[in-house]
Design a protein around this motif. Structure first.
Motif, PDB file in Angstrom:
ATOM      1  N   LYS A   1      -5.896   0.686  -2.985  1.00  0.00           N
ATOM      2  CA  LYS A   1      -4.637  -0.015  -2.313  1.00  0.00           C
ATOM      3  C   LYS A   1      -3.849   0.879  -1.701  1.00  0.00           C
ATOM      4  O   LYS A   1      -3.066   0.547  -0.755  1.00  0.00           O
ATOM      5  CB  LYS A   1      -4.057  -0.720  -3.627  1.00  0.00           C
ATOM      6  CG  LYS A   1      -4.604  -1.857  -4.248  1.00  0.00           C
ATOM      7  CD  LYS A   1      -3.598  -2.532  -5.211  1.00  0.00           C
ATOM      8  CE  LYS A   1      -4.117  -3.780  -5.850  1.00  0.00           C
ATOM      9  NZ  LYS A   1      -3.275  -4.336  -7.018  1.00  0.00           N
TER      10      LYS A   1
ATOM     11  N   GLY B   1       0.682  -1.297   0.097  1.00  0.00           N
ATOM     12  CA  GLY B   1       0.106  -0.082  -0.103  1.00  0.00           C
ATOM     13  C   GLY B   1       0.816   1.191  -0.029  1.00  0.00           C
ATOM     14  O   GLY B   1       0.234   2.396  -0.348  1.00  0.00           O
TER      15      GLY B   1
ATOM     16  N   GLU C   1      -9.931   0.421  -8.113  1.00  0.00           N
ATOM     17  CA  GLU C   1      -9.291  -0.554  -7.210  1.00  0.00           C
ATOM     18  C   GLU C   1      -7.605  -0.106  -6.921  1.00  0.00           C
ATOM     19  O   GLU C   1      -7.336  -0.402  -5.797  1.00  0.00           O
ATOM     20  CB  GLU C   1      -9.065  -1.561  -8.122  1.00  0.00           C
ATOM     21  CG  GLU C   1      -9.599  -2.956  -7.377  1.00  0.00           C
ATOM     22  CD  GLU C   1      -9.454  -4.090  -8.148  1.00  0.00           C
ATOM     23  OE1 GLU C   1      -8.344  -4.785  -8.020  1.00  0.00           O
ATOM     24  OE2 GLU C   1     -10.605  -4.552  -8.821  1.00  0.00           O
TER      25      GLU C   1
ATOM     26  N   LYS D   1      -2.032   3.379   0.968  1.00  0.00           N
ATOM     27  CA  LYS D   1      -2.444   3.585   2.307  1.00  0.00           C
ATOM     28  C   LYS D   1      -1.544   4.824   2.728  1.00  0.00           C
ATOM     29  O   LYS D   1      -0.589   5.116   2.332  1.00  0.00           O
ATOM     30  CB  LYS D   1      -1.814   2.246   3.133  1.00  0.00           C
ATOM     31  CG  LYS D   1      -2.549   1.087   2.837  1.00  0.00           C
ATOM     32  CD  LYS D   1      -1.977  -0.032   3.653  1.00  0.00           C
ATOM     33  CE  LYS D   1      -2.710  -1.324   3.671  1.00  0.00           C
ATOM     34  NZ  LYS D   1      -2.027  -2.533   4.211  1.00  0.00           N
TER      35      LYS D   1
END
Length: 109
Positions: A93, A58, A89, A95
């Motif tokens: 992912k 991430g 998507e 972070k």
């Protein structure tokens, strides 16, 4: 080899060397962040292209390439998953941590 042949192959060889150098950085990023990464290559302007990476863990980062073809070639050489756009998507992912949230809040103030 004629002068015309030298002139047409020299820029291609130079671009390939640049792509290989950038691919090394992309591969290093992927290795540090879960062993793989997703990549989006985006135009920044006439003289630069941004390669955005999202690691398997991430983490995200970016790298600048001198042209779009060199950026795409670098991602291909690194063996990373190439996406056409940074949407859905792929965005999920990423972070973000306290640093990013603090920085985004600072921009809005």
């Amino acid at each position: 080899m004629t002068t015309a042949e030298t002139t047409t192959t020299a820029p291609d060889a130079r671009a390939e060397r640049r792509a290989k150098r950038i691919a090394k950085h992309l591969s290093d990023f992927a290795a540090r962040h879960g062993g793989s990464a997703d990549v989006v290559v985006e135009y920044v302007g006439a003289a630069a292209t941004r390669i955005v990476l999202v690691g398997a863990d991430g983490a995200w980062g970016d790298q600048v390439a001198p042209s779009y073809p060199i950026g795409r070639r670098a991602a291909e050489l690194a063996g990373l998953t190439l996406h056409d756009s940074f949407e859905g998507e792929l965005g999920l992912k990423v972070k973000t941590g306290p640093y990013e949230w603090k920085r985004m809040a600072g921009i809005q103030i």
